[in-house]
Design a protein around this motif. Structure first.
Motif, PDB file in Angstrom:
ATOM      1  N   ASP A   1     -23.259  24.864   0.146  1.00  0.00           N
ATOM      2  CA  ASP A   1     -23.096  26.130  -0.081  1.00  0.00           C
ATOM      3  C   ASP A   1     -21.288  25.811  -0.433  1.00  0.00           C
ATOM      4  O   ASP A   1     -20.568  26.442  -0.602  1.00  0.00           O
ATOM      5  CB  ASP A   1     -22.280  26.832   1.715  1.00  0.00           C
ATOM      6  N   GLN A   2     -21.725  24.735  -1.099  1.00  0.00           N
ATOM      7  CA  GLN A   2     -20.180  24.670  -2.473  1.00  0.00           C
ATOM      8  C   GLN A   2     -20.380  25.005  -3.937  1.00  0.00           C
ATOM      9  O   GLN A   2     -20.445  24.629  -4.166  1.00  0.00           O
ATOM     10  CB  GLN A   2     -19.514  23.234  -2.524  1.00  0.00           C
TER      11      GLN A   2
ATOM     12  N   VAL B   1     -16.349  24.886  -9.195  1.00  0.00           N
ATOM     13  CA  VAL B   1     -15.042  25.342  -9.785  1.00  0.00           C
ATOM     14  C   VAL B   1     -14.599  24.940 -10.729  1.00  0.00           C
ATOM     15  O   VAL B   1     -14.598  24.075 -10.448  1.00  0.00           O
ATOM     16  CB  VAL B   1     -14.200  25.286  -8.546  1.00  0.00           C
TER      17      VAL B   1
ATOM     18  N   VAL C   1     -12.310  29.978  -9.170  1.00  0.00           N
ATOM     19  CA  VAL C   1     -12.683  30.511  -8.066  1.00  0.00           C
ATOM     20  C   VAL C   1     -12.105  30.268  -6.677  1.00  0.00           C
ATOM     21  O   VAL C   1     -12.526  28.947  -6.833  1.00  0.00           O
ATOM     22  CB  VAL C   1     -13.920  30.896  -8.244  1.00  0.00           C
ATOM     23  N   THR C   2     -11.912  30.865  -5.873  1.00  0.00           N
ATOM     24  CA  THR C   2     -12.323  30.558  -4.018  1.00  0.00           C
ATOM     25  C   THR C   2     -10.347  30.781  -4.355  1.00  0.00           C
ATOM     26  O   THR C   2      -9.106  30.148  -4.856  1.00  0.00           O
ATOM     27  CB  THR C   2     -12.507  29.039  -3.822  1.00  0.00           C
ATOM     28  N   ALA C   3      -9.863  31.231  -2.961  1.00  0.00           N
ATOM     29  CA  ALA C   3      -8.787  31.573  -2.339  1.00  0.00           C
ATOM     30  C   ALA C   3      -8.107  30.370  -3.263  1.00  0.00           C
ATOM     31  O   ALA C   3      -6.409  30.075  -3.545  1.00  0.00           O
ATOM     32  CB  ALA C   3      -8.112  32.016  -1.787  1.00  0.00           C
ATOM     33  N   ALA C   4      -8.708  28.886  -2.308  1.00  0.00           N
ATOM     34  CA  ALA C   4      -7.701  27.697  -2.509  1.00  0.00           C
ATOM     35  C   ALA C   4      -6.863  27.686  -3.897  1.00  0.00           C
ATOM     36  O   ALA C   4      -5.995  26.675  -4.052  1.00  0.00           O
ATOM     37  CB  ALA C   4      -7.796  26.379  -2.173  1.00  0.00           C
TER      38      ALA C   4
ATOM     39  N   ARG D   1      -7.134  29.358  -6.409  1.00  0.00           N
ATOM     40  CA  ARG D   1      -6.045  30.696  -7.037  1.00  0.00           C
ATOM     41  C   ARG D   1      -4.342  30.111  -6.614  1.00  0.00           C
ATOM     42  O   ARG D   1      -3.556  30.370  -7.283  1.00  0.00           O
ATOM     43  CB  ARG D   1      -5.545  32.086  -5.824  1.00  0.00           C
TER      44      ARG D   1
ATOM     45  N   ASP E   1     -17.893  29.795 -11.910  1.00  0.00           N
ATOM     46  CA  ASP E   1     -16.818  29.618 -11.859  1.00  0.00           C
ATOM     47  C   ASP E   1     -15.540  29.585 -12.741  1.00  0.00           C
ATOM     48  O   ASP E   1     -14.794  28.155 -12.721  1.00  0.00           O
ATOM     49  CB  ASP E   1     -17.241  28.024 -11.967  1.00  0.00           C
TER      50      ASP E   1
ATOM     51  N   ASN F   1     -10.887  34.229 -10.139  1.00  0.00           N
ATOM     52  CA  ASN F   1      -9.562  34.611 -10.331  1.00  0.00           C
ATOM     53  C   ASN F   1      -9.289  35.387 -11.478  1.00  0.00           C
ATOM     54  O   ASN F   1      -8.110  35.394 -11.454  1.00  0.00           O
ATOM     55  CB  ASN F   1      -8.737  33.458  -9.844  1.00  0.00           C
TER      56      ASN F   1
ATOM     57  N   PHE G   1     -19.712  32.119  -4.734  1.00  0.00           N
ATOM     58  CA  PHE G   1     -18.337  32.508  -5.732  1.00  0.00           C
ATOM     59  C   PHE G   1     -17.705  33.372  -5.710  1.00  0.00           C
ATOM     60  O   PHE G   1     -17.918  34.829  -5.728  1.00  0.00           O
ATOM     61  CB  PHE G   1     -18.733  32.725  -8.083  1.00  0.00           C
ATOM     62  N   GLN G   2     -17.016  33.293  -4.290  1.00  0.00           N
ATOM     63  CA  GLN G   2     -16.570  34.465  -4.166  1.00  0.00           C
ATOM     64  C   GLN G   2     -15.126  34.109  -3.930  1.00  0.00           C
ATOM     65  O   GLN G   2     -14.682  33.315  -3.155  1.00  0.00           O
ATOM     66  CB  GLN G   2     -17.211  35.036  -2.765  1.00  0.00           C
TER      67      GLN G   2
END
Length: 360
Positions: free
Chosen positions: A27-28, A31, A50-53, A55, A81, A85, A143-144
């Motif tokens: 589930d990775q 990016v 993508v991803t909060a990290a 960002r 990917d 963001n 991708f969230q």
């Protein structure tokens, strides 16, 4: 060992933000790397991953190259990917422009349908873990959060197309920041793809045009991939570009190293196609499942490299290679044999007794 969001400082105004590989089983999401640069008082951000990290890492990179009082966010293409963001453009607190390729709007709005189209082609091959719709849904769900658009988003194509000369080469695309930033149309990895040239520091960001010896996606164009690799190689040979970055490797390649890398990608492309051609000659007509297995063996034997290597993408590359060689499926059935279409059909012979026949 690198990790998601690590920063590679190219100079005091330019930072490469590192992404990560795709790992569906765990589930990775993959990016993409992002490039952050400052020209004058303008922040230039090329892709947002993508991803909060990631960002948060982009914000750190933006702070590192400052100060800036305006921003330019450039999307190289619409794959998830690279665009998750994108709404960060609206949160930078300064006047901002954000551009995306018009040809990729549909997949950005509905990525699941885009991936279904790509996976449909490998139905019946062992690498697909579930039917295309289910596999596409699984991939897209990784991708969230996914925010490819913001209030500032526009398409490049809303601007007049420009003829851009760099050294001895001519491109078409769009320029920004008084010509210091040049967006060049490439459209090989997918339909809308662009590459970005930063003239003030000599960085050429290839994004995903160098992902491997054969494009995998349904809208990949092998000729355009190879053409842009050759053109970029020429820019380095002429000294117009001095540093090469891309969307998925952790390397910043300088001058001669960049030329060697680009030549290597072209050599791998021709060697892999030659191996694929030998396979089709050996079998005549061939099922994609058989071809994919042998194609994967050729990739290993030739030590062909590529971003995010996994069986699904290998199968997608294999189907694209069959099309590139001129083969076509004999039916719509899953794993139907592929063969070369007949070049000449003389039709039924005309006999002397048929109306209009010429007597000899």
């Amino acid at each position: 060992m690198t990790a998601l969001g690590d920063l590679i400082e190219i100079d005091d105004r330019t930072v490469l933000v590192l992404g990560q590989e795709l790992d569906v089983e765990h589930d990775q999401p993959d990016v993409a790397n992002a490039l952050v640069h400052r020209v004058g008082d303008t922040l230039v951000m090329i892709d947002t991953g993508v991803t909060a990290a990631f960002r948060a890492a982009l914000r750190d990179a933006a702070d590192r190259v400052g100060p800036w009082s305006r921003a330019l966010v450039l999307t190289t293409h619409g794959h998830p990917d690279h665009v998750g963001n994108n709404d960060l453009a609206d949160e930078l607190g300064v006047p901002v422009e954000h551009y995306v390729p018009a040809l990729d709007l549909d997949q950005m709005r509905d990525p699941a349908s885009y991936w279904v189209r790509s996976f449909d082609r490998i139905t019946g091959l062992p690498p697909l873990p579930a039917p295309p719709a289910a596999t596409a849904g699984k991939v897209v769900s990784l991708f969230q959060p996914m925010r490819p658009f913001g209030a500032t988003t526009r398409t490049y194509e809303e601007r007049p197309l420009e003829r851009i000369r760099i050294g001895s080469l001519r491109f078409t695309g769009w320029t920004f920041a008084d010509g210091a930033v040049r967006v060049l149309r490439s459209q090989g990895h997918c339909a809308g793809h662009v590459i970005v040239y930063l003239g003030d520091c000599g960085v050429l960001h290839l994004s995903d045009e160098g992902n491997g010896a054969c494009g995998a996606m349904v809208d990949a164009d092998q000729l355009k991939i190879q053409t842009v690799l050759g053109a970029v190689c020429r820019l380095f040979e002429e000294g117009e570009a001095v540093l090469l970055t891309d969307g998925h490797t952790c390397a910043v390649r300088r001058s001669a190293e960049a030329v060697t890398h680009l030549d290597g990608l072209l050599d791998q492309a021709t060697a892999l196609q030659a191996a694929a051609l030998d396979l089709t000659r050996e079998y005549g007509r061939i099922r994609p499942s058989t071809f994919t297995t042998r194609y994967a063996e050729a990739i290993a034997d030739l030590r062909v490299e590529g971003a995010n290597p996994n069986p699904m993408f290998t199968a997608m590359m294999a189907v694209n290679e069959l099309r590139e060689l001129g083969l076509r499926p004999e039916s719509d059935d899953a794993d139907a044999p592929w063969s070369r279409p007949a070049l000449y059909d003389p039709g039924p012979a005309v006999t002397a007794t048929e109306p209009g026949a010429v007597q000899s």
